[in-house]
Structures are given as structure tokens and as C-alpha cells.
Design a protein around this motif. Structure first.
Motif, short mmCIF file in Angstrom:
data_model
loop_
_atom_site.label_atom_id
_atom_site.label_comp_id
_atom_site.label_asym_id
_atom_site.label_seq_id
_atom_site.Cartn_x
_atom_site.Cartn_y
_atom_site.Cartn_z
N ASP A 114 57.70 66.15 -45.03
CA ASP A 114 58.74 65.45 -44.27
C ASP A 114 58.79 63.97 -44.63
OD1 ASP A 114 59.63 67.60 -42.35
OD2 ASP A 114 57.47 67.59 -41.98
N THR A 115 57.60 63.38 -44.88
CA THR A 115 57.53 61.93 -45.13
C THR A 115 56.45 61.62 -46.16
OG1 THR A 115 58.11 61.54 -42.81
CG2 THR A 115 57.22 59.66 -44.04
N VAL A 116 56.80 60.79 -47.12
CA VAL A 116 55.82 60.22 -48.05
C VAL A 116 55.51 58.83 -47.52
CG1 VAL A 116 55.44 59.31 -50.38
CG2 VAL A 116 56.53 61.54 -50.07
N VAL A 117 54.21 58.54 -47.39
CA VAL A 117 53.76 57.25 -46.89
C VAL A 117 52.94 56.56 -47.98
CG1 VAL A 117 52.31 56.09 -45.18
CG2 VAL A 117 53.71 58.04 -44.49
N MET A 118 53.27 55.30 -48.24
CA MET A 118 52.54 54.52 -49.24
C MET A 118 52.34 53.10 -48.72
SD MET A 118 51.94 56.55 -51.80
CE MET A 118 51.33 55.36 -52.97
N GLY A 119 51.41 52.40 -49.34
CA GLY A 119 51.25 50.98 -49.05
C GLY A 119 52.47 50.22 -49.51
N ASP A 120 52.76 49.11 -48.83
CA ASP A 120 53.99 48.37 -49.13
C ASP A 120 53.98 47.68 -50.49
OD1 ASP A 120 52.31 46.24 -48.52
OD2 ASP A 120 53.53 45.51 -46.84
N ASN A 121 52.85 47.70 -51.18
CA ASN A 121 52.84 47.18 -52.55
C ASN A 121 53.67 48.09 -53.48
OD1 ASN A 121 50.56 48.93 -51.90
ND2 ASN A 121 49.93 48.66 -54.03
N LYS A 143 56.65 49.34 -52.47
CA LYS A 143 58.04 49.26 -52.05
C LYS A 143 58.90 48.79 -53.22
CE LYS A 143 60.73 47.89 -48.09
NZ LYS A 143 60.69 47.27 -46.78
N GLY A 144 60.00 49.48 -53.45
CA GLY A 144 60.90 49.15 -54.55
C GLY A 144 60.51 49.81 -55.87
N SER A 145 59.39 50.49 -55.91
CA SER A 145 58.93 51.12 -57.15
C SER A 145 59.77 52.36 -57.49
CB SER A 145 57.46 51.55 -57.01
OG SER A 145 57.11 52.43 -58.06
N GLU A 146 60.10 52.48 -58.75
CA GLU A 146 60.83 53.66 -59.22
C GLU A 146 60.06 54.95 -58.99
OE1 GLU A 146 59.44 53.77 -63.86
OE2 GLU A 146 60.80 52.17 -63.24
N HIS A 147 58.76 54.85 -58.83
CA HIS A 147 57.92 56.03 -58.64
C HIS A 147 58.04 56.62 -57.24
CE1 HIS A 147 56.20 55.40 -62.54
NE2 HIS A 147 55.79 54.19 -62.20
N PHE A 148 58.57 55.83 -56.29
CA PHE A 148 58.64 56.31 -54.92
C PHE A 148 60.02 56.21 -54.29
CE2 PHE A 148 54.21 55.43 -55.70
CZ PHE A 148 53.64 56.63 -55.29
N GLU A 149 60.82 55.23 -54.65
CA GLU A 149 62.13 55.05 -54.02
C GLU A 149 63.03 56.26 -54.23
OE1 GLU A 149 63.03 52.88 -51.86
OE2 GLU A 149 61.51 51.33 -52.08
N HIS A 150 62.98 56.91 -55.38
CA HIS A 150 63.85 58.06 -55.64
C HIS A 150 63.50 59.27 -54.77
CE1 HIS A 150 60.44 59.47 -58.03
NE2 HIS A 150 61.03 60.64 -58.07
N LEU A 151 62.32 59.25 -54.15
CA LEU A 151 61.90 60.37 -53.30
C LEU A 151 62.70 60.43 -52.01
CD1 LEU A 151 58.03 60.18 -53.77
CD2 LEU A 151 59.70 61.58 -55.03
N ARG A 152 63.44 59.36 -51.68
CA ARG A 152 64.26 59.33 -50.46
C ARG A 152 65.32 60.43 -50.46
NH1 ARG A 152 63.11 54.77 -47.56
NH2 ARG A 152 62.23 53.00 -48.71
N ARG A 153 65.66 60.95 -51.64
CA ARG A 153 66.63 62.06 -51.72
C ARG A 153 66.03 63.36 -51.20
NH1 ARG A 153 67.95 61.06 -57.84
NH2 ARG A 153 66.34 62.64 -57.84
N PHE A 154 64.69 63.42 -51.09
CA PHE A 154 64.02 64.67 -50.74
C PHE A 154 63.31 64.64 -49.38
CE2 PHE A 154 64.10 63.97 -55.29
CZ PHE A 154 64.81 65.08 -55.72
#
Length: 152
Positions: free
Chosen positions: A89-96, A98-109
Motif C-alpha cells: 500500500d505504501t513505500v516509506v523511505m527517508g527524506d534524503n 525525496k525527488g529520486s527517480e528510484h522512488f518518485e515513479h512508484l506513486r503510480r503503483f
């Protein structure tokens, strides 16, 4: 059941890691941790190998009460498949991250949440502190007998 997923190397497990895992788990009911494999850390260009090998880091993470499952993180591309496979349901990462191509695209899923890092705690800082401590205060060693030594 709300499922949460986070990723990291988790080398030299410290309070910042525990705090992230605690706060990540608070986002849902089941926390899955993707621990970077030794090979993936090398591929990411890590400046040095992890102090602990993957299996040791995995075992340490499994001992943390907030963690329900530890999986190997073998490459950047597996994240979408992990989300689908584990019904995240949710991917959680440290705010370092934020904005990374490795995680921002996951918002589609799924939802993506970036939590503030714990101030004053990082593996890099711990390594630096240990190095300064080792170089700054050379150990004096006294031999007590042939079977043991005592550092002063």
C-alpha cells in the motif's frame, strides 16, 4: 491489512535505522524491508563494502520487532514487482530520497511517504567517528600474560 515496504542497506544498524523502521511500521500493519544485497551495494557504487554481509544484516533486521519480513533488494528495477508481489500500500523511505527517480515513479503503483531522517545518526557519520577515535587516540596495549592483553 495495510502493507508497508522500505529499502536500505542497514549496515551498522543504529538508532536512525530503528527509528525509521518504527515510524515506517506505524504507517500500517505489516512492514517488509528490502535489504540491499552485497552485490547490489557494489553495483550502486558503494565506496566500500558493507561491514556486515547481507545474511548478517538480514538476521539483524529480522530481530527488530517492527519488521515482519526481510527480502533481498537486488536491483533498482525490482521495486514495482515487489509492490505487486507483496500487495504493498505504501513505500516509506527517508527524506534524503525525496525527488529520486528510484522512488518518485512508484506513486503510480502505491502511496510513497518520505520520513525525516533522525538528526545526528548516519552510518557514514558513525564510520567517520570511529576512524577519528581510532586515529586520534592510539591504543596502548599491555601484555598481562601470554593468554590475554588489556588495553589502557
Amino acid at each position: 491489512m495495510k502493507r508497508i515496504l522500505t529499502y536500505g542497506t542497514f549496515d551498522l544498524l543504529h538508532w536512525g535505522h530503528i527509528n525509521l523502521l518504527r515510524r515506517a511500521r506505524a504507517q500500517g500493519d505489516y512492514l517488509i524491508v528490502g535489504a540491499s544485497t552485497d552485490e547490489f551495494n557494489t553495483a550502486k557504487g558503494a565506496r566500500r563494502p558493507s561491514y556486515h554481509q547481507f545474511e548478517v544484516r538480514k538476521t539483524m533486521l529480522e530481530a527488530v520487532r517492527y519488521v515482519d519480513l526481510v527480502i533481498p533488494e537486488e536491483n533498482w528495477e525490482q521495486k514495482v514487482e515487489d509492490i505487486r508481489r507483496f500487495h504493498i500500500d505504501t513505500v516509506v523511505m527517508g527524506d534524503n530520497w525525496k525527488g529520486s527517480e528510484h522512488f518518485e515513479h512508484l506513486r503510480r503503483f502505491c502511496d510513497v511517504v518520505f520520513l525525516p531522517r533522525t538528526p545526528g545518526f548516519s552510518t557514514s557519520q558513525i564510520r567517520r567517528d570511529l576512524l577519528v577515535d581510532a586515529v586520534g587516540r592510539p591504543a596502548e596495549v599491555t601484555v598481562v600474560d601470554d593468554s590475554r592483553m588489556v588495553s589502557l
